[in-house]
Structure formats: structure tokens, C-alpha cells
Design an enzyme around this catalytic site. Structure first.
Site, mmCIF file in Angstrom:
data_model
loop_
_atom_site.group_PDB
_atom_site.id
_atom_site.type_symbol
_atom_site.label_atom_id
_atom_site.label_comp_id
_atom_site.label_asym_id
_atom_site.label_seq_id
_atom_site.Cartn_x
_atom_site.Cartn_y
_atom_site.Cartn_z
ATOM 1 N N TRP A 72 73.260 69.838 -4.453
ATOM 2 C CA TRP A 72 72.298 68.844 -4.917
ATOM 3 C C TRP A 72 72.541 68.594 -6.395
ATOM 4 O O TRP A 72 73.067 69.453 -7.113
ATOM 5 C CB TRP A 72 70.868 69.258 -4.599
ATOM 6 C CG TRP A 72 70.252 70.260 -5.521
ATOM 7 C CD1 TRP A 72 70.482 71.595 -5.520
ATOM 8 C CD2 TRP A 72 69.296 70.000 -6.541
ATOM 9 N NE1 TRP A 72 69.733 72.194 -6.480
ATOM 10 C CE2 TRP A 72 68.984 71.238 -7.125
ATOM 11 C CE3 TRP A 72 68.658 68.855 -7.004
ATOM 12 C CZ2 TRP A 72 68.069 71.359 -8.167
ATOM 13 C CZ3 TRP A 72 67.756 68.969 -8.037
ATOM 14 C CH2 TRP A 72 67.459 70.208 -8.610
ATOM 15 N N ASP A 88 67.152 77.241 -9.707
ATOM 16 C CA ASP A 88 66.272 78.172 -9.008
ATOM 17 C C ASP A 88 67.187 79.186 -8.343
ATOM 18 O O ASP A 88 67.666 78.968 -7.230
ATOM 19 C CB ASP A 88 65.440 77.415 -7.963
ATOM 20 C CG ASP A 88 64.558 78.363 -7.149
ATOM 21 O OD1 ASP A 88 64.494 79.558 -7.479
ATOM 22 O OD2 ASP A 88 63.943 77.890 -6.172
ATOM 23 N N ASP A 123 76.159 76.092 -5.318
ATOM 24 C CA ASP A 123 75.928 77.516 -5.090
ATOM 25 C C ASP A 123 77.254 78.224 -4.807
ATOM 26 O O ASP A 123 78.189 77.623 -4.277
ATOM 27 C CB ASP A 123 74.995 77.719 -3.887
ATOM 28 C CG ASP A 123 73.540 77.439 -4.249
ATOM 29 O OD1 ASP A 123 73.226 77.384 -5.456
ATOM 30 O OD2 ASP A 123 72.723 77.279 -3.321
ATOM 31 N N ASN A 161 65.754 72.237 -4.650
ATOM 32 C CA ASN A 161 66.477 73.499 -4.795
ATOM 33 C C ASN A 161 65.914 74.568 -3.864
ATOM 34 O O ASN A 161 66.275 75.735 -3.971
ATOM 35 C CB ASN A 161 66.469 73.976 -6.256
ATOM 36 C CG ASN A 161 65.075 74.241 -6.789
ATOM 37 O OD1 ASN A 161 64.145 74.477 -6.021
ATOM 38 N ND2 ASN A 161 64.926 74.213 -8.106
ATOM 39 N N ASP A 162 65.026 74.166 -2.955
ATOM 40 C CA ASP A 162 64.372 75.145 -2.086
ATOM 41 C C ASP A 162 65.131 75.423 -0.794
ATOM 42 O O ASP A 162 64.658 76.167 0.051
ATOM 43 C CB ASP A 162 62.950 74.679 -1.735
ATOM 44 C CG ASP A 162 62.024 74.831 -2.935
ATOM 45 O OD1 ASP A 162 62.320 75.693 -3.790
ATOM 46 O OD2 ASP A 162 61.041 74.089 -3.030
#
Lengths: 174, 146
Positions: free
Chosen positions: A100, A75, A119, A147-148
Site C-alpha cells: 500500500w 504500523d 512488508d 495498514n491493518d
């Protein structure tokens, strides 16, 4: 007495001179300096340094497409469209060590692999190749599988730039 | 896929020449490694070093086995207690992590492995005040050390 020391030092100095050269010293010294300076340039695997002896996946597809198999739960912006790759961050950004982790199915070899969605942080959002597949993504009350949230944790800057999908290992199946 | 079963034997105190107590445990290395990757590594990092505010497991987690409360702590922390791992898998990954990362922090170089039953009882009492509990346990352990 003094002539004894003279002879002793003369003999040892001549022996050193016969078995070595001035350029030999420079060569060794230069080699050491260049060798030591080159050590930090050697390739270093960071997030994916766990896969010693791991079976390599059969690769198919382009890592700049959202459909690429490793991006099953991604995402965000693909680092491979932002000057980096599926495994590495673009120059000027820092890979978050905290991340994650999930699994993706590789249709080319029929196996499931463990993927780490580290990331890349330190620059504003990349803006290229936005992908949102979210397969296996869980709500934030399962924080290790979501992924939020902004995973730029443990980096100097919390600014999110893009996402990688680093191969960690083969998924275990009973 | 057939998992490769591995038998890991832990020899207590053997290296130090103390009375040889042998704990034998079954660890399926592939399964335990996978569960570590899936449920621990994201924060604790691939080699257990941790990062910033995330506590290290490496050369650290064995310290907690020096007290009863510390032994319970490793199971009752949210990452363990609320994970979706079964009791048996949680016990296995804790034992695997101790074997692979605890290193010099293990009391006398060894430990009594967790069993599924022990894990089941401990995770039924999840921790509320985690940081305060952790600090208290570490202070208790530090006070034991001569």
C-alpha cells in the site's frame, strides 16, 4: 594435393599463433566468465525503481526512530532495526511486491513524497522498533490505503517480519 | 507548486501506415504518474507487470479496447470505479497507463482516449462478477482475432 593442405593449414595455424597467445585466450575467457558471474551482484533497485530523475529529499533524523519522516503511516516493526533498512529487507526475508502506498510530509524540505510501505516476509515478527503512526491510514474497506491487513501478498511466505518505507516519488500538488 | 502541463499526442495507425487518424489528448504527466503511484501501483507494481493473481497491465490492457464491453471493463473494475479519483483524473490516469504500459496490446498501435464524460457514465455501473466478466470479454476478443 596433400602438401597443398599441409601448407594451407600450416600458414593459417602460424598466423593465429603469431597474433594470439594461449594466455590471451584464458584472459578473455576468464574475463567473460567473471563478468557474467558479477552481473547478478550489481545493485538492483526493486520497489523504488520508478524515481528516475526524481528530486532527492533533504534527509534529517534517524531511520531507526518512529519519528523519522518517512514512517508517517507505518504500523509495524522497522526493518532498519531488524537487519535491513528503510528501503531494504533483512537477510532471509522477501519484500512483498504488493503493497500500500501513501504520502508523507518531509519537514526538512517542506515537500510531500509518495511512500510505499512494502512488508518484508518469510520470518516470524522481528519484534524490534514497533511503531504505529497511522497518519492517513484508512479502514480496510479502502484496502489500498490501509495498514491493518497483512501485506505479505505475492511472497512465498505470508509470515510478516517488518516494514519498509520506500521512497517512490514526489507528490503532485495542483 | 505549478504543475508542468504536457500535451501528449497520439497518432493512430501512423506506424502501420494506415489512414492517419489523430487523437489529441491532454495528459499532465506528473499528475497522472502520481495518481498511478497512489491508486494503482501498490498492486499492479511500478511497471504495470502485476504479480501472481494481480492481472498485468503491461502489454495486456490494450486488448480490452478491442471490444465495447472491454473498454467499459477498464473503468468499471473496482480499482477504477470506486477509487477516489475524479472522473477527469481517472480518465487521465487510464490514458496515461495505456500510453505507458499497453504497448503491443493496443489495437493497431493506438486507441481512442477516455474522456471524463465517458468515465462518469461507465463507473456509474460498477461490476459485480468481475472475474467471470473478464473471462467472457477475453474470450470474445480471442474469437475476433483471425
Amino acid at each position: 594435393m596433400m602438401s597443398f593442405f599441409d601448407r594451407l593449414f600450416e600458414r593459417s595455424a602460424r598466423s593465429v599463433a603469431q597474433s594470439s597467445s594461449r594466455r590471451g585466450l584464458l584472459k578473455k575467457l576468464g574475463g567473460t566468465l567473471v563478468g557474467a558471474a558479477a552481473v547478478p551482484l550489481l545493485p538492483v533497485a526493486r520497489a523504488d525503481n520508478h524515481g528516475g530523475g526524481m528530486a532527492k529529499p533533504v534527509e534529517q533524523g534517524s531511520d531507526t526512530d518512529c519519528d523519522y519522516w518517512r514512517y508517517c503511516a507505518i504500523d509495524g516493526f522497522l526493518c532498519s532495526c531488524c537487519g535491513g533498512s528503510a528501503n531494504t529487507c533483512p537477510p532471509g526475508t522477501e519484500m512483498s511486491p504488493v503493497t500500500w502506498i501513501g504520502t508523507c510530509h518531509n519537514p526538512s524540505d517542506g515537500r510531500n513524497y509518495v511512500i510505499s510501505y512494502n512488508d518484508c516476509c518469510g520470518k516470524s515478527t522481528c519484534g524490534a522498533c514497533l511503531c504505529q503512526r497511522d497518519e492517513g491510514d484508512r479502514p480496510p474497506y479502502r484496502p489500498d490505503k490501509t495498514n491493518d491487513i497483512n501485506w505479505c501478498l505475492g511472497t512465498a511466505s505470508a509470515a510478516y517480519h517488518c516494514s519498509t518505507a520506500v521512497l517512490v516519488g514526489v507528490a503532485f500538488e495542483e | 507548486m505549478t504543475p508542468v502541463s504536457s500535451l501528449a499526442s497520439v497518432v493512430a495507425a501512423g506506424l502501420l501506415g494506415l489512414s492517419p487518424v489523430v487523437w489529441s489528448i491532454d495528459i499532465n504527466d506528473a499528475r497522472a504518474r502520481y495518481n498511478y503511484q497512489m491508486f494503482c501501483q501498490g498492486c499492479h507494481t511500478p511497471d504495470g507487470s502485476g504479480y501472481g493473481d494481480i492481472p498485468p497491465l503491461k502489454n495486456m490492457m490494450g486488448l480490452f479496447l478491442r471490444s465495447e464491453a472491454g473498454r467499459g471493463f477498464l473503468v468499471r473494475v473496482p480499482g477504477s470505479a470506486t477509487s477516489k479519483l475524479s472522473h477527469a483524473d481517472l480518465a487521465e490516469v487510464l490514458n496515461w497507463t495505456l500510453e505507458n504500459f499497453a504497448g503491443s496490446s493496443l489495437p493497431q498501435g493506438s486507441y481512442q482516449p477516455y474522456s471524463a464524460q465517458e468515465v462518469a457514465e461507465l463507473r456509474a455501473q460498477p461490476l459485480q462478477e468481475i472475474q467471470r466478466t473478464r473471462a467472457g470479454i477475453l474470450a470474445e476478443i480471442a474469437a475476433q482475432t483471425p
